[in-house]
Enzyme design. Structure first.
Site, PDB file in Angstrom:
ATOM      1  N   GLU A 193       0.885  -1.168   0.000  1.00  0.00           N
ATOM      2  CA  GLU A 193       0.000   0.000   0.000  1.00  0.00           C
ATOM      3  C   GLU A 193       0.921   1.215   0.000  1.00  0.00           C
ATOM      4  OE1 GLU A 193      -3.612   2.463   2.140  1.00  0.00           O
ATOM      5  OE2 GLU A 193      -2.528   1.012   3.367  1.00  0.00           O
TER       6      GLU A 193
ATOM      7  N   ASP B 238       5.109   4.789   3.481  1.00  0.00           N
ATOM      8  CA  ASP B 238       4.795   6.224   3.553  1.00  0.00           C
ATOM      9  C   ASP B 238       6.071   6.965   3.941  1.00  0.00           C
ATOM     10  OD1 ASP B 238       1.753   7.691   3.812  1.00  0.00           O
ATOM     11  OD2 ASP B 238       3.481   8.895   4.442  1.00  0.00           O
TER      12      ASP B 238
ATOM     13  N   ASP C   6      -2.253  11.807  -2.955  1.00  0.00           N
ATOM     14  CA  ASP C   6      -2.322  13.262  -3.147  1.00  0.00           C
ATOM     15  C   ASP C   6      -2.459  13.567  -4.649  1.00  0.00           C
ATOM     16  OD1 ASP C   6      -1.955  13.738  -0.393  1.00  0.00           O
ATOM     17  OD2 ASP C   6       0.204  13.455  -0.596  1.00  0.00           O
TER      18      ASP C   6
ATOM     19  N   LYS D 125      -0.559  20.543  -9.665  1.00  0.00           N
ATOM     20  CA  LYS D 125       0.397  21.313 -10.493  1.00  0.00           C
ATOM     21  C   LYS D 125       1.420  20.405 -11.175  1.00  0.00           C
ATOM     22  CE  LYS D 125      -0.053  25.460  -7.752  1.00  0.00           C
ATOM     23  NZ  LYS D 125       0.469  26.127  -6.580  1.00  0.00           N
TER      24      LYS D 125
ATOM     25  N   ASP E 116     -10.866  10.050  -3.961  1.00  0.00           N
ATOM     26  CA  ASP E 116     -11.979  11.006  -3.918  1.00  0.00           C
ATOM     27  C   ASP E 116     -11.759  12.090  -4.974  1.00  0.00           C
ATOM     28  OD1 ASP E 116      -9.659  11.861  -2.306  1.00  0.00           O
ATOM     29  OD2 ASP E 116     -10.778  13.737  -2.292  1.00  0.00           O
TER      30      ASP E 116
HETATM   31  C1  LIG Z   1      -3.926  11.795   1.438  1.00  0.00           C
HETATM   32  S1  LIG Z   1      -2.918  10.736   2.363  1.00  0.00           S
HETATM   33  C2  LIG Z   1      -3.768   9.157   2.242  1.00  0.00           C
HETATM   34  C3  LIG Z   1      -3.433   8.220   3.371  1.00  0.00           C
HETATM   35  C4  LIG Z   1      -4.131   6.857   3.355  1.00  0.00           C
HETATM   36  N1  LIG Z   1      -3.838   6.135   2.138  1.00  0.00           N
HETATM   37  C5  LIG Z   1      -5.604   6.983   3.575  1.00  0.00           C
HETATM   38  O1  LIG Z   1      -6.374   6.749   2.630  1.00  0.00           O
HETATM   39  O2  LIG Z   1      -6.025   7.295   4.704  1.00  0.00           O
HETATM   40  C6  LIG Z   1      -1.524  10.501   1.282  1.00  0.00           C
HETATM   41  C7  LIG Z   1      -0.323   9.865   1.960  1.00  0.00           C
HETATM   42  O3  LIG Z   1       0.670   9.628   0.970  1.00  0.00           O
HETATM   43  C8  LIG Z   1       1.939   9.957   1.506  1.00  0.00           C
HETATM   44  N2  LIG Z   1       2.816  10.301   0.361  1.00  0.00           N
HETATM   45  C9  LIG Z   1       2.547  11.209  -0.599  1.00  0.00           C
HETATM   46  N3  LIG Z   1       3.553  11.253  -1.510  1.00  0.00           N
HETATM   47  C10 LIG Z   1       4.480  10.348  -1.095  1.00  0.00           C
HETATM   48  C11 LIG Z   1       5.739   9.922  -1.605  1.00  0.00           C
HETATM   49  N4  LIG Z   1       6.238  10.449  -2.725  1.00  0.00           N
HETATM   50  N5  LIG Z   1       6.420   8.975  -0.944  1.00  0.00           N
HETATM   51  C12 LIG Z   1       5.909   8.447   0.199  1.00  0.00           C
HETATM   52  N6  LIG Z   1       4.720   8.797   0.733  1.00  0.00           N
HETATM   53  C13 LIG Z   1       4.002   9.730   0.098  1.00  0.00           C
HETATM   54  C14 LIG Z   1       1.684  11.111   2.460  1.00  0.00           C
HETATM   55  O4  LIG Z   1       2.690  11.213   3.458  1.00  0.00           O
HETATM   56  C15 LIG Z   1       0.325  10.736   3.022  1.00  0.00           C
HETATM   57  O5  LIG Z   1       0.430  10.018   4.237  1.00  0.00           O
END
Ligand SMILES: C[S@@+](CC[C@H](N)C(=O)[O-])C[C@H]1O[C@@H](n2cnc3c(N)ncnc32)[C@H](O)[C@@H]1O
Length: 225
Positions: A52, A77, A126, A130, A162
């Site tokens: 994941e 993460d 995320d 941009k 979403d």
């Molecule tokens: C919006 S949160 C979603 C968390 C989880 N999947 C949920 O649905 O509750 C996005 C997560 O992706 C991680 N993340 C984003 N870009 C990343 C990257 N390049 N490498 C590692 N983690 C990343 C962020 O730290 C964050 O915890």
């Protein structure tokens, strides 16, 4: 119990067997020591590995590991204090088939060797509006090409989001041959999906709960590599 600070969670992560926090980023041309050896160095049994990526608190990774004791799971993460929650749950539940890895997904090929992974979940990634070139959006075609290198042939990538942007770009960049696709995963469509996928899709991550409470629809698609 009072809420733990980020710093307290980092310290506790350091004491947990199921948390791996190697140096970041991986220096030079080096690879993480488990690359190519996850089955023997990290898990009790050699079983297919699911990732994941961007697991946040890791509650979905915990759900996966509980649902499929015959498989191994790695929640990844960059923010270790977030997956402290899932790591603590995994410890409490005695799950020996789940670990959490602090890593930049941009470097994911340094952590997993060719064919070492069988499935990848991208949950509420995320959108990076941009990021026209897809160098940061972990659901982009560029990233999926990276995932192709880690996955066995036929490996599956699941995207649950979403974000209409994430979903729309995934349709454009990763199509047209999807295993499943829907703009409303929690609508009547869900009843058409076979188990065990139906139950997994019904599970709601912390971000998902928040977006549903705001009235947003949740989209899902999956593809075989
Ligand atoms: C919006 S949160 C979603 C968390 C989880 N999947 C949920 O649905 O509750 C996005 C997560 O992706 C991680 N993340 C984003 N870009 C990343 C990257 N390049 N490498 C590692 N983690 C990343 C962020 O730290 C964050 O915890």
């Amino acid at each position: 119990m009072s809420r733990l600070s980020k710093r307290q969670k980092w310290v506790l992560n350091g004491q947990m067997e199921r948390v791996l926090e190697p140096q970041l980023p991986v220096p030079g041309d080096e690879c993480f020591e488990n690359r190519g050896h996850w089955a023997t160095r990290c898990f009790a049994k050699d079983r297919p590995i699911t990732l994941e990526l961007g697991c946040g608190k890791g509650t979905f990774s915990v759900e996966l590991a509980r649902s499929f004791p015959e498989r191994n799971f790695v929640g990844v993460d960059i923010k270790g204090h977030r997956f402290y929650t899932g790591a603590q749950q995994a410890e409490d539940l005695g799950l020996d088939n789940l670990v959490f890895l602090r890593a930049q997904i941009q470097q994911i090929e340094r952590y997993f060797g060719p064919g070492e992974v069988s499935e990848i979940w991208l949950t509420f990634s995320d959108p990076q509006p941009k990021d026209g070139k897809g160098t940061k959006r972990i659901t982009s075609g560029r990233f999926v090409e990276r995932y192709r290198k880690l996955c066995q042939p036929g490996g599956i990538v699941h995207i649950k989001t979403d974000s209409p942007l994430v979903y729309g770009l995934a349709l454009e960049e990763l199509g047209p041959n999807f295993l499943y696709q829907t703009e409303d995963v929690h609508g009547p469509w869900l009843q058409t999906v076979p188990e065990p996928l139906r139950s997994l899709l019904a599970f709601q991550t912390p971000y998902e709960k928040r977006w549903i409470a705001e009235g947003r629809k949740i989209a899902y698609l999956s593809l075989a590599l």
